[in-house]
Design a protein around this motif. Structure first.
Motif, PDB file in Angstrom:
ATOM      1  N   THR A  55       0.724  -0.889   0.039  1.00 27.63           N
ATOM      2  CA  THR A  55      -0.127   0.123  -0.121  1.00 27.63           C
ATOM      3  C   THR A  55       0.737   1.190  -0.200  1.00 27.63           C
ATOM      4  O   THR A  55       0.223   2.732   0.017  1.00 27.63           O
ATOM      5  CB  THR A  55      -0.835   0.088   1.140  1.00 27.63           C
ATOM      6  OG1 THR A  55      -0.251  -0.050   2.432  1.00 27.63           O
ATOM      7  CG2 THR A  55      -1.973  -1.039   0.954  1.00 27.63           C
ATOM      8  N   PRO A  57       2.916   4.012  -1.442  1.00 26.87           N
ATOM      9  CA  PRO A  57       3.092   4.476  -3.062  1.00 26.87           C
ATOM     10  C   PRO A  57       4.582   4.822  -3.172  1.00 26.87           C
ATOM     11  O   PRO A  57       5.032   5.332  -2.149  1.00 26.87           O
ATOM     12  CB  PRO A  57       1.916   5.725  -3.145  1.00 26.87           C
ATOM     13  CG  PRO A  57       2.037   6.170  -1.647  1.00 26.87           C
ATOM     14  CD  PRO A  57       1.801   4.850  -0.813  1.00 26.87           C
ATOM     15  N   TYR A  68       3.648   1.078  -7.275  1.00 24.10           N
ATOM     16  CA  TYR A  68       3.539   0.092  -6.101  1.00 24.10           C
ATOM     17  C   TYR A  68       4.399  -1.006  -6.058  1.00 24.10           C
ATOM     18  O   TYR A  68       4.437  -1.499  -7.373  1.00 24.10           O
ATOM     19  CB  TYR A  68       2.161  -0.027  -5.936  1.00 24.10           C
ATOM     20  CG  TYR A  68       1.062   1.034  -5.538  1.00 24.10           C
ATOM     21  CD1 TYR A  68       0.966   1.662  -4.158  1.00 24.10           C
ATOM     22  CD2 TYR A  68       0.532   2.013  -6.501  1.00 24.10           C
ATOM     23  CE1 TYR A  68       0.045   2.598  -3.800  1.00 24.10           C
ATOM     24  CE2 TYR A  68      -0.274   2.873  -6.214  1.00 24.10           C
ATOM     25  CZ  TYR A  68      -0.426   3.257  -4.908  1.00 24.10           C
ATOM     26  OH  TYR A  68      -1.255   4.344  -4.574  1.00 24.10           O
ATOM     27  N   ASP A  93       2.508   0.116 -12.131  1.00 22.14           N
ATOM     28  CA  ASP A  93       1.295   1.252 -11.727  1.00 22.14           C
ATOM     29  C   ASP A  93       0.223   0.681 -12.473  1.00 22.14           C
ATOM     30  O   ASP A  93      -0.842   1.273 -12.743  1.00 22.14           O
ATOM     31  CB  ASP A  93       1.804   2.572 -12.490  1.00 22.14           C
ATOM     32  CG  ASP A  93       1.885   2.532 -13.944  1.00 22.14           C
ATOM     33  OD1 ASP A  93       2.122   1.443 -14.515  1.00 22.14           O
ATOM     34  OD2 ASP A  93       1.959   3.757 -14.499  1.00 22.14           O
TER      35      ASP A  93
END
Length: 287
Positions: A55, A57, A68, A93
């Protein structure tokens, strides 16, 4: 539609093109005829799917996209029985599809192609150049694997062919990376300790080991947009097999390279030569 597809051509899978590479592009094109059509090839499969992302980024310098890292390793076996691996930590991505194009190609995290995009990213994606997989296979094999993975993921055949055409025409090309420089070359019938390599194994054909992206050769965005539009028309009217489509793209690639060379000789960014003057866009006749 052509404008939307052109953006897909430039952005799909966030793959990166090396700044410089060898100008040599030896031709050893053995286009495989097998493919991972739905319910047509029991060999093809993902392992450890679906894709799970951490989670946190990741933002990369000079890139607008948010990436990610993968939480787990993901593997894919293609129609040539080759295993492709996106290791834990691979950055993706999801395909870099802008929201305005979601109705055309699906959500960036659409289940039908997110796994394929992640595997593709491991071999040519932005931020993954430290991976052992990065540029370790020829660009033709990587892009063809992408098609197989799309089909196994559930992407309809015509959409998968359009996406494949996009990465073939507008995606990155490279010389094999340092990871393959010391690979053992095995000639026909040569034996190594403990095993024998068949000359007709499931390994992907090497095809050309080098290449320069068409945009780097000076082919304009306008020309690439028109070329992809022609490819879409060819797909819609002829419904070619993936092998026939690749042969078509090889032919069009040669024509675009000739155009780029003509541009350079005229000292112009893009002379107004119609594609038909450099080779028929209707595609070759292949079985």
């Amino acid at each position: 539609m052509s404008r939307r597809l052109f953006v897909l051509l430039l952005s799909l899978s966030a793959c990166t093109q090396p700044v410089s590479q060898s100008a040599n592009n030896p031709v050893d094109l053995e286009v495989p005829t097998a493919s991972c059509e739905v319910n047509g090839n029991p060999v093809c499969a993902f392992f450890n799917a679906p894709l799970i992302l951490l989670t946190t980024p990741i933002r990369l310098l000079l890139r607008k996209e948010t990436f990610y890292p993968m939480a787990n390793e993901l593997k894919f076996v293609d129609s040539g029985k080759k295993t492709w691996t996106a290791p834990k930590g691979t950055l993706t991505d999801g395909a870099s599809i802008p929201k305005v194009f979601v109705p055309v190609v699906g959500s960036p995290t659409s289940r039908e192609f997110v796994n394929a995009a992640a595997i593709h990213d491991a071999y040519c994606g932005v931020g993954n150049d430290d991976l052992a997989q990065f540029h370790s296979e020829t660009w033709q094999n990587v892009h063809r694997m992408f098609y197989d993975a799309l089909r196994v993921g559930g992407t309809p055949a015509k959409k998968a062919k359009v996406m494949y055409s996009a990465v073939y025409l507008g995606g990155p090309r490279w010389t094999l990376s340092r990871h393959n420089n010391n690979a053992i070359e095995v000639t026909r019938g040569q034996q190594l300790p403990g095993f024998q390599l068949s000359t007709k194994s499931g390994r992907s054909p090497m095809r050309s080991q080098g290449g320069i992206a068409l945009r780097q050769l000076g082919v304009s965005d306008h020309r690439l947009r028109a070329e992809l539009q022609d490819a879409v028309e060819f797909i819609n009217t002829e419904n070619p097999s993936i092998a026939t489509l690749e042969q078509y793209l090889i032919q069009r690639d040669d024509a675009l390279k000739a155009l780029a060379s003509l541009n350079q000789s005229h000292g112009d960014a893009d002379v107004h030569t119609e594609p038909s003057e450099l080779g028929s866009p209707s595609g070759p006749s292949y079985p």
